[in-house]
Enzyme design. Structure first.
Site, PDB file in Angstrom:
ATOM      1  N   SER A 166       0.848  -1.197   0.000  1.00  0.00           N
ATOM      2  CA  SER A 166       0.000   0.000   0.000  1.00  0.00           C
ATOM      3  C   SER A 166       0.882   1.246   0.000  1.00  0.00           C
ATOM      4  O   SER A 166       1.691   1.430  -0.907  1.00  0.00           O
ATOM      5  CB  SER A 166      -0.979  -0.042   1.173  1.00  0.00           C
ATOM      6  OG  SER A 166      -1.967   0.948   1.030  1.00  0.00           O
ATOM      7  N   ASP A 269      -9.834  -4.273  -5.042  1.00  0.00           N
ATOM      8  CA  ASP A 269      -9.142  -3.131  -4.445  1.00  0.00           C
ATOM      9  C   ASP A 269      -9.545  -1.844  -5.174  1.00  0.00           C
ATOM     10  O   ASP A 269      -9.439  -1.789  -6.406  1.00  0.00           O
ATOM     11  CB  ASP A 269      -7.631  -3.359  -4.552  1.00  0.00           C
ATOM     12  CG  ASP A 269      -6.793  -2.291  -3.874  1.00  0.00           C
ATOM     13  OD1 ASP A 269      -7.345  -1.280  -3.407  1.00  0.00           O
ATOM     14  OD2 ASP A 269      -5.559  -2.480  -3.816  1.00  0.00           O
ATOM     15  N   HIS A 299      -8.278  -4.721  -0.741  1.00  0.00           N
ATOM     16  CA  HIS A 299      -7.030  -4.089  -0.356  1.00  0.00           C
ATOM     17  C   HIS A 299      -6.591  -4.649   0.999  1.00  0.00           C
ATOM     18  O   HIS A 299      -7.385  -4.785   1.924  1.00  0.00           O
ATOM     19  CB  HIS A 299      -7.224  -2.574  -0.261  1.00  0.00           C
ATOM     20  CG  HIS A 299      -5.954  -1.805  -0.133  1.00  0.00           C
ATOM     21  ND1 HIS A 299      -5.099  -1.596  -1.181  1.00  0.00           N
ATOM     22  CD2 HIS A 299      -5.387  -1.188   0.938  1.00  0.00           C
ATOM     23  CE1 HIS A 299      -4.065  -0.880  -0.777  1.00  0.00           C
ATOM     24  NE2 HIS A 299      -4.211  -0.625   0.510  1.00  0.00           N
TER      25      HIS A 299
END
Length: 329
Positions: A166, A269, A299
């Protein structure tokens, strides 16, 4: 060490979303939600310990080593993965229970020595502070890693990889670009970058972002909030820190010599469109990319779904084992 899900939270929903719980005050300060920390471990299948990076900045590294006393005994020295955790540049640390558990599981599964960076967070330290800390961690591989007892005994600095999840994936890309600008990392050699669900943005919404208003992990409101807290004051989401494909000046020069990249993403995501655009952008500038952007799930699902974690670690293991010749050293 237990299952990767042992210390992780249950599958999230928007009502319990940690990003939505960030309270932003009128003076620009924030209150973060409580997230428990796990201490390093001197026992178990994976050992861990903390070492300082820059005492003046309160940055540190947590090292994870598959226990040499546990079967099967290692037959060769282990690759070294420098890892940057996620959290939108605003939340979490190396000790956050789910990232600690994930790093333990990855060290065992690859196997590798994992070096996780505890970096400065926004908004107290807006970007590029986290990038500067990541660059310092890369320099640690060059300047101090060979003297670390675990790496000296069990690590192979000729097989280093820079990885992030991320916001950490965003940091890994930035660190790779910086490291390729004529920097000699000897005795370390960076063989590749692993960009897992890299956190990217832009002023214009992508289709996957447009649909993410009620996403359990990264709802659109939280996404906007995180960028507003992380980017330099006055910058919008087309800044090169969030939208490098649109805004990075002289991209061809900046990306010259970038190591081979593994880019991973999941179909559920909100950032998946950005990640696939990143793959095309990197390839368009001559970077060798292994793309695994069709994982199922959300995610950060690897933090709370064991099957997703296993799939990610298998992709990392394959990428590390097929590193080939040194791309940059």
């Amino acid at each position: 060490m237990g299952d990767v899900t042992a210390a992780a939270p249950p599958s999230p929903d928007k009502s319990s979303n940690l990003f939505m719980q960030i309270a932003v005050h009128p003076d620009g300060t924030i209150t973060r939600p409580f997230v428990p920390d796990a201490p390093p471990s001197a026992t178990g299948l994976v050992l861990s310990r903390d070492v300082p990076l820059d005492a003046s900045l309160a940055t540190s590294l947590r090292l994870y080593l598959p226990n040499p006393a546990s079967p099967p005994p290692p037959t060769s020295k282990l690759p070294v993965i420098l890892y940057f955790h996620g959290g939108g540049f605003v939340l979490f640390s190396t000790g956050s229970v789910f990232y600690h558990a994930s790093c333990e599981a990855m060290a065992a599964a690859v196997p590798a020595i994992v070096v996780s960076l505890d970096y400065r967070l926004a908004p107290e330290h807006r970007l590029p502070a986290a990038y500067d800390d990541a660059a310092s961690a890369v320099l640690w591989l060059r300047d101090a890693a060979a003297g670390d007892p675990w790496i000296a005994a069990h690590g192979d600095l000729s097989r280093c990889f820079v990885m992030g999840s991320s916001s950490g994936g965003n940091m890994a890309l930035n660190a790779g670009v910086r490291a390729c600008r004529g920097l000699d990392l000897g005795p370390a050699a960076v063989r590749g970058l692993v960009l897992h669900q890299p956190y990217l943005g832009g002023v214009a919404r992508t289709p996957s972002e447009e649909k993410s208003g009620d996403d359990a992990v990264l709802p659109l409101e939280a996404n906007d909030k995180l960028w507003s807290l992380a980017l330099p004051a006055g910058a919008d989401r087309d800044h090169e820190f969030s939208n490098p494909a649109k805004s990075m000046a002289a991209a061809a020069a900046a990306l010259t010599g970038l190591p081979r990249c593994l880019v991973t993403g999941s179909d559920g995501d909100p950032l998946i469109d950005r990640q696939r655009e990143l793959v095309a952008w990197l390839r368009g500038h001559g970077v060798e990319v292994v793309a695994k952007t069709d994982f199922a799930g959300s995610h950060a699902a690897e933090l709370f779904v064991k099957e997703t974690a296993d799939e990610l670690f298998a992709a990392v293991r394959a990428f590390v084992s097929c590193a080939g010749d040194v791309v940059h050293s």
